[in-house]
Write a protein that holds these residues in place. Structure first.
Motif, PDB file in Angstrom:
ATOM      1  N   LEU A  41       0.985  -1.193   0.054  1.00 26.61           N
ATOM      2  CA  LEU A  41      -0.044  -0.028  -0.007  1.00 26.61           C
ATOM      3  C   LEU A  41       0.910   1.189   0.056  1.00 26.61           C
ATOM      4  O   LEU A  41       1.944   1.081   0.539  1.00 26.61           O
ATOM      5  CB  LEU A  41      -0.819   0.125   1.451  1.00 26.61           C
ATOM      6  CG  LEU A  41      -1.701  -1.371   1.121  1.00 26.61           C
ATOM      7  CD1 LEU A  41      -2.641  -1.014   2.745  1.00 26.61           C
ATOM      8  CD2 LEU A  41      -2.860  -1.233   0.073  1.00 26.61           C
ATOM      9  N   PRO A  42       0.223   2.544  -0.378  1.00 31.18           N
ATOM     10  CA  PRO A  42       1.056   3.740  -0.449  1.00 31.18           C
ATOM     11  C   PRO A  42       1.199   3.818   1.019  1.00 31.18           C
ATOM     12  O   PRO A  42       0.683   3.729   2.095  1.00 31.18           O
ATOM     13  CB  PRO A  42       0.096   4.636  -1.029  1.00 31.18           C
ATOM     14  CG  PRO A  42      -0.873   3.867  -1.828  1.00 31.18           C
ATOM     15  CD  PRO A  42      -0.991   2.529  -1.281  1.00 31.18           C
ATOM     16  N   THR A  43       2.574   4.554   1.095  1.00 33.70           N
ATOM     17  CA  THR A  43       2.898   5.031   2.605  1.00 33.70           C
ATOM     18  C   THR A  43       1.983   6.147   2.863  1.00 33.70           C
ATOM     19  O   THR A  43       1.805   7.067   2.155  1.00 33.70           O
ATOM     20  CB  THR A  43       4.378   5.748   2.236  1.00 33.70           C
ATOM     21  OG1 THR A  43       5.264   4.659   2.083  1.00 33.70           O
ATOM     22  CG2 THR A  43       4.957   6.111   3.885  1.00 33.70           C
ATOM     23  N   ASN A  45       0.811   9.323   4.839  1.00 27.29           N
ATOM     24  CA  ASN A  45       1.059  10.761   4.959  1.00 27.29           C
ATOM     25  C   ASN A  45       0.197  11.788   5.578  1.00 27.29           C
ATOM     26  O   ASN A  45      -0.754  11.256   6.073  1.00 27.29           O
ATOM     27  CB  ASN A  45       1.680  11.174   3.474  1.00 27.29           C
ATOM     28  CG  ASN A  45       0.488  11.052   2.415  1.00 27.29           C
ATOM     29  OD1 ASN A  45      -0.684  11.233   2.644  1.00 27.29           O
ATOM     30  ND2 ASN A  45       0.860  10.511   1.333  1.00 27.29           N
ATOM     31  N   ARG A  48      -3.348  11.335   3.581  1.00 27.80           N
ATOM     32  CA  ARG A  48      -4.130  10.203   3.875  1.00 27.80           C
ATOM     33  C   ARG A  48      -3.421   9.521   4.838  1.00 27.80           C
ATOM     34  O   ARG A  48      -2.216   8.844   4.658  1.00 27.80           O
ATOM     35  CB  ARG A  48      -4.140   9.470   2.393  1.00 27.80           C
ATOM     36  CG  ARG A  48      -4.998  10.084   1.372  1.00 27.80           C
ATOM     37  CD  ARG A  48      -4.693   9.332   0.070  1.00 27.80           C
ATOM     38  NE  ARG A  48      -5.268  10.329  -0.868  1.00 27.80           N
ATOM     39  CZ  ARG A  48      -6.565  10.307  -1.385  1.00 27.80           C
ATOM     40  NH1 ARG A  48      -7.418   9.554  -0.865  1.00 27.80           N
ATOM     41  NH2 ARG A  48      -6.838  11.212  -2.219  1.00 27.80           N
ATOM     42  N   ASP A 227      -3.404  14.499  -4.780  1.00 25.62           N
ATOM     43  CA  ASP A 227      -2.287  14.055  -3.897  1.00 25.62           C
ATOM     44  C   ASP A 227      -1.748  12.767  -4.495  1.00 25.62           C
ATOM     45  O   ASP A 227      -0.825  12.210  -4.337  1.00 25.62           O
ATOM     46  CB  ASP A 227      -2.359  14.101  -2.623  1.00 25.62           C
ATOM     47  CG  ASP A 227      -3.500  13.129  -1.952  1.00 25.62           C
ATOM     48  OD1 ASP A 227      -2.973  11.977  -1.514  1.00 25.62           O
ATOM     49  OD2 ASP A 227      -4.624  13.459  -2.323  1.00 25.62           O
ATOM     50  N   VAL A 228      -2.599  11.815  -5.191  1.00 21.74           N
ATOM     51  CA  VAL A 228      -2.483  10.677  -5.499  1.00 21.74           C
ATOM     52  C   VAL A 228      -1.699  10.397  -6.969  1.00 21.74           C
ATOM     53  O   VAL A 228      -0.520   9.959  -7.181  1.00 21.74           O
ATOM     54  CB  VAL A 228      -3.532   9.807  -5.387  1.00 21.74           C
ATOM     55  CG1 VAL A 228      -3.226   8.264  -5.856  1.00 21.74           C
ATOM     56  CG2 VAL A 228      -3.928   9.625  -3.991  1.00 21.74           C
ATOM     57  N   THR A 229      -2.531  11.136  -7.913  1.00 20.31           N
ATOM     58  CA  THR A 229      -2.037  11.057  -9.350  1.00 20.31           C
ATOM     59  C   THR A 229      -1.726  12.274  -9.971  1.00 20.31           C
ATOM     60  O   THR A 229      -1.001  12.218 -10.874  1.00 20.31           O
ATOM     61  CB  THR A 229      -3.373  10.613  -9.883  1.00 20.31           C
ATOM     62  OG1 THR A 229      -3.927   9.480  -9.498  1.00 20.31           O
ATOM     63  CG2 THR A 229      -2.938  10.206 -11.406  1.00 20.31           C
ATOM     64  N   GLN A 446      -9.346   4.515 -12.885  1.00 18.35           N
ATOM     65  CA  GLN A 446      -8.253   3.576 -12.418  1.00 18.35           C
ATOM     66  C   GLN A 446      -8.729   2.257 -11.638  1.00 18.35           C
ATOM     67  O   GLN A 446      -8.368   1.048 -11.914  1.00 18.35           O
ATOM     68  CB  GLN A 446      -7.381   4.393 -11.358  1.00 18.35           C
ATOM     69  CG  GLN A 446      -6.105   3.358 -10.702  1.00 18.35           C
ATOM     70  CD  GLN A 446      -5.156   2.979 -11.869  1.00 18.35           C
ATOM     71  OE1 GLN A 446      -5.191   3.917 -13.099  1.00 18.35           O
ATOM     72  NE2 GLN A 446      -4.341   2.118 -11.743  1.00 18.35           N
ATOM     73  N   THR A 546      -9.102   6.178  -1.905  1.00 18.93           N
ATOM     74  CA  THR A 546      -8.332   5.132  -2.698  1.00 18.93           C
ATOM     75  C   THR A 546      -8.622   3.740  -2.219  1.00 18.93           C
ATOM     76  O   THR A 546      -9.032   3.639  -1.066  1.00 18.93           O
ATOM     77  CB  THR A 546      -6.861   5.558  -2.822  1.00 18.93           C
ATOM     78  OG1 THR A 546      -6.430   5.283  -1.425  1.00 18.93           O
ATOM     79  CG2 THR A 546      -6.438   6.777  -3.336  1.00 18.93           C
ATOM     80  N   ALA A 548      -6.487   1.885  -0.717  1.00 22.12           N
ATOM     81  CA  ALA A 548      -5.739   1.824   0.544  1.00 22.12           C
ATOM     82  C   ALA A 548      -6.616   2.421   1.702  1.00 22.12           C
ATOM     83  O   ALA A 548      -6.686   1.839   2.727  1.00 22.12           O
ATOM     84  CB  ALA A 548      -4.409   2.400   0.519  1.00 22.12           C
ATOM     85  N   ASP A 549      -7.362   3.694   1.284  1.00 24.51           N
ATOM     86  CA  ASP A 549      -8.266   3.997   2.070  1.00 24.51           C
ATOM     87  C   ASP A 549      -9.272   3.305   2.531  1.00 24.51           C
ATOM     88  O   ASP A 549      -9.626   3.272   4.101  1.00 24.51           O
ATOM     89  CB  ASP A 549      -8.837   5.580   1.495  1.00 24.51           C
ATOM     90  CG  ASP A 549      -7.768   6.553   1.310  1.00 24.51           C
ATOM     91  OD1 ASP A 549      -6.718   6.594   2.057  1.00 24.51           O
ATOM     92  OD2 ASP A 549      -7.902   7.038   0.344  1.00 24.51           O
TER      93      ASP A 549
END
Length: 788
Positions: A41-43, A45, A48, A227-229, A446, A546, A548-549
């Motif tokens: 998963l994205p780190t 921050n 998020r 902030d993601v894409t 996506q 997203t 991950a959320d």
């Protein structure tokens, strides 16, 4: 237990311990399956968080639209002008803006059309749909004609069109916190929705010479910057849908004077576009408990036959929405009601031509109301003032406050049950999209599953709340089994980009929806799941989540570690196939001579009851010993299974050595069973076992998926019961989408397969049951569903 029977104690305890010892075999993947998703998963921050909630620096842009457009009914064309006010709430200065030009998908040489693959089978011939789609696009000049892009002062802005995206270059960077207004003028030819199978377009009715328009993706729309894409400017290829910005809309739609217009938002000028009678009915509908006709079928039929005269402009206003769509036709019947949803009155409306009756007049608006009530209970109170269902050429498509749905009865007014069920399903599904992604605004370009899968899950629950006998296969574990059985090379993980998905329906809709249902019913339980799902919905309403959320929130709010589930069900293509290989039965030796010797006698008699003994029974009295008593001695009269006083004293001495706890265990007469279960499919799931006892009762034991965490290929589990088990069954209630049920039983059960004789013959289209009843060839309808 150690004092009771040391050897047996070692067997039972040893098996139990073996199931808990981590394996060091390199062939096992258990550790990988149950490790956390963290590195994938994205780190987390400040935008998020690790909990799955928006962070303190979370931001999202805003775009307001003022649109004026005209529908040309003679040429099937739209001409429009819009002013966009764009708010830069990001921490970044923006040197350019990206807009979506979705109508450019329909240009003959677009990437979406050019990249489609497939062939024609000379043995079967070509279908009309295969050939007409391409011919329809080639017949007319489709796609946007951008005629002007100007700033607020009227100065031309430089722009570049790349397929379905348009970049507008700014004279100076748009700094954080700044706003810019600019205008775009455009026009395009509307596609034939049925010929192109598009998400919007027109349908022509040759019997009365009229058109019905369902219009969407019809104006240049701002792309998302987040902030993601960064800029989500991935090309529109037709499958991955839309990623959009929230904002306020004011839209003026000029149409033929006899058209009725349904649109996103609230009508601002009913006095200018509705008759006095229609205005009165609209007011009466506010208090009606059933739908009230605003435009009747008789009025629609009069409009169908009349000659168009003049124009009318319908003005709609919608706040905090991500898109705007509308429908227009002189054929529309319109009904409405105002149900109470979580303490607030909300308009539920339907627009449909006479060809949709009697189904639509009976069901559509009631289904709209039901959907709002059902979804609101599970997520958040529906925040918009209206929800609309429109019938036309688009089989099912969603937009804020309005959706387009299919399901049309036969010309004689009858319909098969499948058509009725599709109407129920599609209206609930498309109205439900108001929640996902219209409010919980995920990136559809996506991640299709984040709106389609979550919505299909809620749709299934709402369908069952509508009718408990509804075939809600979209969330049923049994329903997804055929897809899970397909060759893994023909599948891709749910976590695949929308445009790269094979088997789009099962992958983006049914598999994630079924997975959520399994989480709710089997893994987490309804209470924990419902709370976590509602928390996700509330956290991300009117925001851009997203995957991950979602994953993180479901775990954060429930306290259940689900990483193993996301890995297997969402990131993989393995199937569930649990095989109950073997069951071994153990009993404690009580040392009670009354029991031990009786069991020994029974066993000796069983072993002695051979076929030879049975056949020799007739001549038993003719044997030497039977006829000559002198040939008998002590052992002919001795009973080795008789209980002696010495046996009883030895047993009592043994009992005196036991503690109270040991004596209780001894008297329980427990049966100990060692189950060996193999994970043939690869996908780990809870192990659910049904035990059928010799007295006719049964019981179910449930073990969490973590039972596989030391060995994901095969496990042993000891189960103790007071009663003897005569039949064992894995997954008895079909909860985990096991693709092979023949290996779920021990002892094995033979599953019959029916052999059917048939004679091939040509048949015409069968009559539906309603038509059969009219002709007296079907059983009469009765009250109730007729199902159990």
């Amino acid at each position: 237990m150690r004092k009771l029977l040391p050897a047996l104690a070692l067997v039972v305890v040893g098996l139990s311990a073996q199931a808990q010892v981590p394996s060091t075999s390199p062939t096992y993947n258990a550790n990988t399956r149950f490790e956390q998703l963290g590195p994938v998963l994205p780190t987390p921050n400040t935008f998020r968080t690790a909990s799955g909630a928006p962070g303190r620096d979370y931001f999202q842009q805003r775009a307001d639209y003022d649109i004026k457009a005209e529908l040309d009914d003679a040429k099937q064309r739209i001409t429009g002008s819009e002013t966009i006010t764009y708010f830069n709430r990001s921490p970044d200065a923006l040197r350019y803006l990206w807009l979506q030009l979705d109508q450019n998908l329909f240009t003959e040489n677009s990437d979406g059309n050019s990249s489609r693959t497939g062939g024609l089978d000379p043995q079967r011939g070509a279908t009309l749909n295969q050939l007409s789609a391409g011919a329809s696009l080639a017949a007319k000049d489709y796609g946007y004609k951008i005629t002007s892009v100007r700033d607020k002062a009227g100065k031309a802005l430089r722009y570049t069109i790349n397929q379905t995206m348009m970049r507008v270059d700014l004279p100076q960077p748009l700094a954080p916190g700044q706003t810019i207004s600019f205008s775009v003028d455009w026009n395009f030819n509307i596609v034939d929705a049925k010929a192109t199978r598009a998400r919007s377009g027109y349908e022509y009715f040759p019997q009365d010479g009229n058109y019905l328009y369902e219009i969407a993706q019809w104006f240049p729309r701002m792309a998302v910057y987040d902030d993601v894409t960064g800029w989500q400017n991935k090309q529109f290829l037709g499958q991955g849908e839309f990623t959009l910005v929230f904002g306020n809309y004011r839209v003026a739609l000029t149409v033929p004077g006899d058209h009725i217009v349904a649109a996103t938002g609230e009508l601002q000028n009913p006095q200018q576009v509705l008759t006095a009678a229609q205005q009165k009915r609209l007011n009466q509908a506010k208090t009606g408990k059933t739908p009230t006709l605003i435009v009747t079928q008789a009025e629609a039929e009069v409009a169908e036959k009349g000659k168009p005269t003049g124009k009318k402009t319908w003005v709609y206003k919608a706040d905090n929405v991500r898109d705007f769509a509308f429908a227009s036709s002189r054929k529309f019947i319109w009904d409405a009601m105002q149900p109470e949803v979580e303490g607030k009155r909300v308009w539920a409306m339907s627009y449909y031509p006479k060809e949709a009756n009697p189904l639509w007049g009976q069901y559509s608006t009631r289904l709209v109301a039901h959907t709002l009530e059902s979804y609101s209970r599970r997520t958040f109170a529906y925040p918009y003032p209206v929800a609309i269902s429109v019938h036309g050429p688009v089989g099912g498509m969603e937009y804020p406050m309005i959706c387009f749905n299919g399901a049309r009865p036969e010309p004689d007014g009858t319909y098969p049950e499948s058509t009725k069920n599709f109407l129920i399903l599609v209206v609930i599904h498309e109205v439900g999209h108001n929640f996902f992604p219209m409010i919980v605004n995920s990136d559809e370009r996506q991640w299709s599953w984040m709106d389609e899968g979550l919505n299909s899950f809620l749709e299934g629950l709402a369908c069952l709340e509508w009718d408990p006998d509804f075939p809600a296969e979209g969330i049923s574990p049994q329903g997804i089994v055929p897809y899970m059985r397909t060759d893994p090379t023909q599948q891709v993980p749910i976590m695949s980009s929308s445009d790269n998905i094979m088997a789009f329906g099962p992958n983006a809709y049914s598999k994630p929806a079924t997975g959520l249902n399994i989480l709710r019913e089997t893994v987490m339980g309804r209470e924990l799941f419902d709370y976590a799902f509602k928390e996700y919905s509330r956290r991300w309403m009117f925001k851009h989540p997203t995957p991950a959320d979602f994953f993180r929130t479901m775990e954060d709010a429930s306290g259940v570690d689900l990483d193993w589930f996301w890995k297997g069900w969402f990131y993989g293509v393995e199937a569930v196939d649990q095989d109950l290989l073997e069951v071994k039965w153990f009993q404690l030796n009580s040392r009670n001579p009354e029991v031990v010797k009786a069991e020994a006698r029974a066993e000796a008699q069983r072993r002695a009851n051979t076929i030879s003994k049975q056949r020799d029974a007739a001549t038993r009295n003719q044997t030497v010993v039977a006829q000559d008593s002198t040939m008998r001695d002590f052992y002919n009269r001795y009973d080795p299974y008789a209980v002696t006083d010495a046996d009883r004293k030895q047993y009592q001495d043994y009992l005196n050595t036991l503690t109270a706890e040991e004596r209780k265990l001894l008297e329980s007469k427990n049966n100990f069973y060692t189950l060996t279960v193999k994970n043939k499919g690869g996908l780990v799931m809870p192990v659910i076992v049904r035990m059928e006892f010799e007295d006719g009762t049964d019981s179910v034991a449930r073990f969490p998926a973590e039972i596989w965490r030391f060995n994901d290929q095969q496990l042993q589990k000891v189960i103790a019961t007071d009663k003897k088990v005569v039949q064992w069954t894995l997954d008895p209630y079909s909860e985990i989408a096991d693709i092979e049920t023949e290996n779920n039983s021990f002892p094995r059960k033979a599953e019959p397969s029916r052999l059917q004789l048939f004679k091939q013959q040509r048949q015409g289209r069968p009559q539906n049951p309603m038509q059969q009843q009219r002709q007296g060839t079907a059983p009469p309808a009765t009250q109730g569903s007729g199902r159990n």
